[in-house]
Design an enzyme around this catalytic site. Structure first.
Site, PDB file in Angstrom:
ATOM      1  N   ASP A   1     -41.715 -11.379 -39.336  1.00 17.69           N
ATOM      2  CA  ASP A   1     -40.302 -11.612 -39.051  1.00 17.69           C
ATOM      3  C   ASP A   1     -40.186 -12.967 -38.362  1.00 17.69           C
ATOM      4  OD1 ASP A   1     -37.681 -11.677 -38.075  1.00 17.69           O
ATOM      5  OD2 ASP A   1     -37.632  -9.499 -37.807  1.00 17.69           O
ATOM      6  N   VAL A   2     -39.532 -13.910 -39.034  1.00 13.60           N
ATOM      7  CA  VAL A   2     -39.469 -15.278 -38.526  1.00 13.60           C
ATOM      8  C   VAL A   2     -38.794 -15.344 -37.164  1.00 13.60           C
ATOM      9  CG1 VAL A   2     -37.261 -15.878 -39.597  1.00 13.60           C
ATOM     10  CG2 VAL A   2     -38.961 -17.659 -39.235  1.00 13.60           C
TER      11      VAL A   2
ATOM     12  N   ARG B   1     -20.762 -28.907 -61.276  1.00 15.16           N
ATOM     13  CA  ARG B   1     -21.884 -28.581 -60.405  1.00 15.16           C
ATOM     14  C   ARG B   1     -23.126 -29.326 -60.890  1.00 15.16           C
ATOM     15  NH1 ARG B   1     -18.065 -26.610 -58.197  1.00 15.16           N
ATOM     16  NH2 ARG B   1     -17.869 -24.511 -57.284  1.00 15.16           N
TER      17      ARG B   1
ATOM     18  N   LYS C   1     -26.469 -22.807 -42.374  1.00 16.46           N
ATOM     19  CA  LYS C   1     -27.322 -23.886 -42.864  1.00 16.46           C
ATOM     20  C   LYS C   1     -27.077 -25.173 -42.080  1.00 16.46           C
ATOM     21  CE  LYS C   1     -29.909 -23.180 -45.551  1.00 16.46           C
ATOM     22  NZ  LYS C   1     -31.227 -22.499 -45.416  1.00 16.46           N
TER      23      LYS C   1
ATOM     24  N   ALA D   1     -34.636 -17.577 -45.406  1.00 13.48           N
ATOM     25  CA  ALA D   1     -33.234 -17.541 -44.993  1.00 13.48           C
ATOM     26  C   ALA D   1     -32.569 -16.350 -45.653  1.00 13.48           C
ATOM     27  CB  ALA D   1     -32.493 -18.819 -45.383  1.00 13.48           C
TER      28      ALA D   1
ATOM     29  N   TYR E   1     -22.525 -18.367 -44.439  1.00  8.28           N
ATOM     30  CA  TYR E   1     -23.828 -18.881 -44.881  1.00  8.28           C
ATOM     31  C   TYR E   1     -23.890 -20.391 -44.693  1.00  8.28           C
ATOM     32  CZ  TYR E   1     -27.452 -20.459 -48.111  1.00  8.28           C
ATOM     33  OH  TYR E   1     -28.531 -21.086 -48.669  1.00  8.28           O
TER      34      TYR E   1
ATOM     35  N   SER F   1     -29.022 -26.697 -48.026  1.00 11.72           N
ATOM     36  CA  SER F   1     -28.211 -26.344 -49.185  1.00 11.72           C
ATOM     37  C   SER F   1     -27.033 -27.281 -49.329  1.00 11.72           C
ATOM     38  CB  SER F   1     -27.707 -24.901 -49.039  1.00 11.72           C
ATOM     39  OG  SER F   1     -26.737 -24.599 -50.019  1.00 11.72           O
TER      40      SER F   1
END
Length: 346
Positions: free
Chosen positions: A51-52, A243, A179, A73, A175, A115
């Site tokens: 577990d980070v 995109r 980041k 993540a 999210y 991201s």
């Protein structure tokens, strides 16, 4: 060199591990095996379940490590306020705990998986008034089928342009906020530890091993799943959303280049790079490419919308090419049709 990869059992992490080993690096993989990303809690062979967020677990693992590649993540759209504690715990606290453990172990080099969502909207330009930073689109306009942003000064439609790494960070989801926080923690750590770090801002990643149906699934996987079920892929808005789709093997190579480059960076340095194909594509063309590759029905443009979606996010590939030597090898119109046949995760 010895590289510790977090999130090593995940879609991108697995490819990063393979890419580093192909270049002759020793790799130590760890993964928390969270249920949002994995169907089993058992780590695959060669990957330690860690577990980070638990700094106490890191002491022995970090011994002798030259660089950490931090891929772990919790991912997803992050549109629900109820998701905020999960992003804060796994992404923010997890990164902070890892950085503290690295400092204690004397490991001073990091590559962070970031991201494109940190930008919010991409770059826009008015033909008369130049570069613009539009706000959120209004529901009334979306209901009327007006999907493109308008210039706040003259109401002309705004054209998209590639977003560069010096663009303002304007997260529009939980999210995305996590980041941005990761980048800020890492940037601060480079000065306080001291250390050096590179953040790689992934654009739309796809390829073998991508989750078929989970918060980690991208639109390409959703299009493919529809075709496999005999349904036409459903495309939101008018399908003109632009995109950048980048193949996971290119993402892995960008990570290897960043791992090798960061060792030569001075303490206190932090740099962010877009990881993209450099070949923009519309969402409608993505759906067409996947459908044709799978031999399925042509997509249907629905006109439906999600108020939180951004209109265009197209990356500039210039800095990554100049500083890391990274140039994507797989273009969208080669990779997306082939994606229709590659194995996915359940």
């Amino acid at each position: 060199m010895k590289v510790l990869v977090t999130g090593a059992a995940g879609f991108i992490g697995t490819a990063v591990v393979d890419g580093l080993r192909e270049r002759g690096h020793e790799v130590l993989g760890v993964d928390a095996m969270i249920p949002q990303a994995h169907v089993t809690s058992t780590a695959p062979d060669g990957v330690h379940r860690v577990d980070v967020r638990d700094a106490a677990e890191w002491a022995g693992l970090l011994r002798g490590v030259d660089v950490v590649s931090h891929q772990a993540a919790m991912v997803g759209a992050g549109v629900s306020v109820g998701d905020l504690p999960h992003y804060a715990a796994h992404n923010d606290l997890g990164t902070a705990a890892l950085l503290a453990a690295m400092h204690q172990a004397g490991v001073g080099r990091l590559v962070l998986a970031s991201s494109m969502v940190v930008y919010g909207e991409g770059g826009y330009r008015c033909p008369v008034h130049g570069r613009q930073a539009p706000g959120a689109r209004q529901v009334e306009a979306l209901e009327a089928g007006v999907f493109d942003h308008r210039c706040p000064r003259c109401a002309r439609p705004l054209a998209w342009e590639p977003v560069t790494e010096d663009a303002p960070l304007m997260p529009r989801s939980g999210y995305a906020a996590s980041k941005v926080a990761q980048e800020h923690y890492v940037s601060t750590w480079t000065r306080q530890a001291p250390g050096a770090a590179v953040a790689l801002r992934y654009h739309n990643v796809y390829g073998p091993g991508m989750p078929r149906s989970s918060p980690y699934s991208g639109v390409a996987a959703l299009f493919r799943s529809a075709v496999e079920e005999g349904q036409a892929p459903s495309v939101f808005e008018d399908g003109g959303q632009m995109r950048d789709f980048v193949h996971v093997t290119d993402v892995a190579r960008a990570n290897a280049l960043a791992v090798e480059a960061v060792l030569g960076h001075d303490d206190g340095s932090f740099a962010a790079f877009n990881v993209c194909s450099g070949r923009p594509v519309s969402v409608l063309d993505v759906a067409r490419a996947v459908a044709r590759g799978a031999g399925g029905p042509e997509p249907v443009v629905t006109g439906a919308y999600r108020p939180g979606d951004v209109r265009h996010v197209v990356a500039s590939a210039t800095w990554a090419r100049a500083e890391l030597g990274f140039i994507a090898r797989v273009g969208p119109f080669e990779g997306l049709p082939a994606f229709a046949d590659v194995p996915l995760r359940t």
